[in-house]
Design a protein around this motif. Structure first.
Motif, mmCIF file in Angstrom:
data_model
loop_
_atom_site.group_PDB
_atom_site.id
_atom_site.type_symbol
_atom_site.label_atom_id
_atom_site.label_comp_id
_atom_site.label_asym_id
_atom_site.label_seq_id
_atom_site.Cartn_x
_atom_site.Cartn_y
_atom_site.Cartn_z
ATOM 1 N N PRO B 99 0.814 -1.216 0.000
ATOM 2 C CA PRO B 99 0.000 0.000 0.000
ATOM 3 C C PRO B 99 0.852 1.273 0.000
ATOM 4 O O PRO B 99 0.355 2.343 -0.303
ATOM 5 C CB PRO B 99 -0.796 -0.109 1.302
ATOM 6 N N VAL B 100 2.119 1.137 0.355
ATOM 7 C CA VAL B 100 2.969 2.332 0.506
ATOM 8 C C VAL B 100 4.319 2.149 -0.171
ATOM 9 O O VAL B 100 4.745 1.040 -0.455
ATOM 10 C CB VAL B 100 3.249 2.642 2.003
ATOM 11 N N ILE B 101 4.990 3.275 -0.355
ATOM 12 C CA ILE B 101 6.399 3.256 -0.729
ATOM 13 C C ILE B 101 7.177 2.905 0.526
ATOM 14 O O ILE B 101 6.841 3.388 1.601
ATOM 15 C CB ILE B 101 6.851 4.663 -1.192
ATOM 16 N N GLY B 102 8.171 2.064 0.400
ATOM 17 C CA GLY B 102 8.946 1.749 1.604
ATOM 18 C C GLY B 102 9.926 0.632 1.359
ATOM 19 O O GLY B 102 10.367 0.414 0.226
#
Lengths: 319, 171
Positions: B99-102
């Protein structure tokens, strides 16, 4: 017992047994029994035959609901759950969520048997001396908003601790993403955990550990006591942090996050300085040109700017 | 007063030199007018330099350059094809996305077994990995019942938002 303590805390002079009985709608024997119980729990209560009861001191080295409330002077913004001992308050909060606990709440533990930082690096704290707590916020926010909450947590702790340091507060700094350092030594660690469903976060657990009255054994750590040379009241600090959390969360809800971000950024280390960012095994060097409101780092290396969202940031690699 | 070389603080120059060394630069000279300030040269690894020469010749021949370009184009196309679009049948396969950049982490603690491996069966609530961004640990759930048939990311790799991490064959 709780109500009696609250009444006595808010009374400067003696409060008679009769008055207590009337206010709480109890018999005088019941009041006497409750006072006895409070004394056993560590409260020092003076009883004077004609005047009544008065609190002399609270149990030592304990977080006490009534005292936190007393300092807060208002209804607490989150349900406060006090644990004697927990593996870690984040894990305790997670279990509470799994058993369908609702609403926002704050869990503290006098002792953490498995306090953890990032990747379960150990977080040391001393029983009854430090503050270890987790704030669990129930929300329905897009995951892109996530970092706002850890920024709010770091800023709230920073503002409260800075108010204790007076002219030494300039040495207190936030290190990206959300730890707090004093003169290069670790003072507070924050670790957040969340579970996204279809890009929506329903809960975020923000674990906060602050060295208050302990004497950290690690050279890289420092406590409030080692700075001030005396112990501080953890109940008061916790209540002040709750107030700042409430204020900063309110700013966010009212669409004034920009103000929170600006205050946060003013306290952050190394903007404009050469830094090293370790992402996994890979090291990136450059000038930290900015940190964006979403928490992203901008690092510029020979005119080329890159954006980073995770990693270990340091600036002491030159030494 | 700190020592100076051509008007530069010597400690500063030493630090610059150390930094440049760490940055894995093979050879570098910094000059200020006629004065040479810093010289770094490293012995290049023979295998590495040989490989580098086959891809980018020191004096590229027009023909070989074309070949190299074609090869690199083919390569950049080939990778995603083999990874993702083979599983485009949504009735059969589910992609677990970040769901996120990381940063992608396969296990809860470094050095411990991964949450899941290829061949494992997962249920909707199974945690399959953690994606970390700014010290917020996002536990990623499978969201579907089935079998992990491919893991698309290596441990501690960077991931983009909405990038596929796992392929699950739906049960």
């Amino acid at each position: 017992m709780n109500q009696i303590i609250s009444l006595l805390l808010n009374q400067e002079n003696y409060l008679s047994g009769q008055e207590l009985a009337r206010k709480l709608n109890l018999s005088r024997t019941a009041v006497w029994k409750q006072i006895h119980k409070a004394k056993e729990a560590g409260w020092k209560i003076e009883s004077c035959r004609k005047k009544g009861y008065k609190i002399i001191s609270s149990p030592k080295n304990r977080i006490i609901h009534e005292i936190v409330e007393f300092y807060f002077k208002n209804k607490l913004p989150f349900e406060l759950i006090l644990l004697e001992s927990a593996d870690s308050t984040n894990e305790a909060a997670k279990r509470m969520l799994l058993s369908n606990k609702e609403g926002s709440f704050l869990v503290t533990a006098e002792e953490q048997t498995a306090g953890k930082g990032r990747f379960h690096r150990k977080w040391e704290s001393q029983k009854g001396k430090d503050l270890t707590f987790s704030l669990c916020l129930s929300l329905d926010k897009n995951i892109s908003e996530l970092y706002s909450f850890t920024m709010i947590a770091a800023l709230s702790v920073y503002e409260v601790i800075a108010s204790y340091l007076n002219d030494q507060s300039a040495l207190l700094k936030i290190k990206w993403p959300n730890d707090i350092y004093y003169d290069g030594k670790k003072f507070c660690g924050i670790l957040a955990e969340t579970f996204a469903e279809d890009n929506i976060i329903h809960h975020i657990i923000i674990g906060i550990g602050i060295n208050i009255n302990s004497s950290p054994t690690m050279e890289t750590a420092i406590s409030l006591k080692s700075i001030l040379g005396k112990e501080a009241d953890r109940n008061q600090i916790l209540s002040e942090i709750m107030r700042k959390l409430q204020e900063n969360l309110l700013s966010y809800q009212q669409g004034k996050f920009e103000a929170v971000y600006k205050k946060w950024k003013a306290a952050v280390l190394w903007i404009g300085k050469p830094v090293k960012l370790l992402v996994g095994q890979e090291a990136h060097y450059g000038i930290l040109t900015d940190i964006q409101p979403n928490g992203a780092l901008l690092i510029s290396d020979s005119g080329k700017e890159s954006v980073f969202y995770s990693g270990d940031l340091s600036a002491d690699f030159l030494l | 007063m700190a020592k100076e070389v051509f008007g530069y603080n010597i400690d500063f120059l030493k630090q610059v030199k150390k930094l440049l060394k760490e940055a894995n630069i093979a050879s570098l000279e910094i000059e200020d007018g006629e004065n040479r300030l810093i010289k770094i040269s490293k012995k290049t690894h023979p295998e590495y330099s040989a490989a580098a020469q086959t891809i980018i010749p020191a004096q590229p021949h027009p023909h070989s350059l074309q070949q190299a370009n074609a090869a690199s184009q083919a390569l950049s196309q080939a990778v995603p094809v083999s990874k993702e679009s083979a599983y485009s049948d949504e009735a059969k396969y589910h992609k677990i996305k970040s769901p996120v950049i990381g940063t992608f982490y396969e296990s809860p603690v470094p050095g411990t077994p991964a949450f899941v491996k290829v061949g494992d069966t997962v249920s909707k609530d199974s945690t399959v990995c953690i994606v970390e961004a700014m010290k917020v640990m996002n536990e990623i759930k499978a969201d579907v019942q089935g079998k992990i048939i491919e893991i698309l990311k290596a441990n501690s790799a960077s991931v983009q938002a909405q990038e596929a991490l796992f392929i699950v064959e739906k049960a």
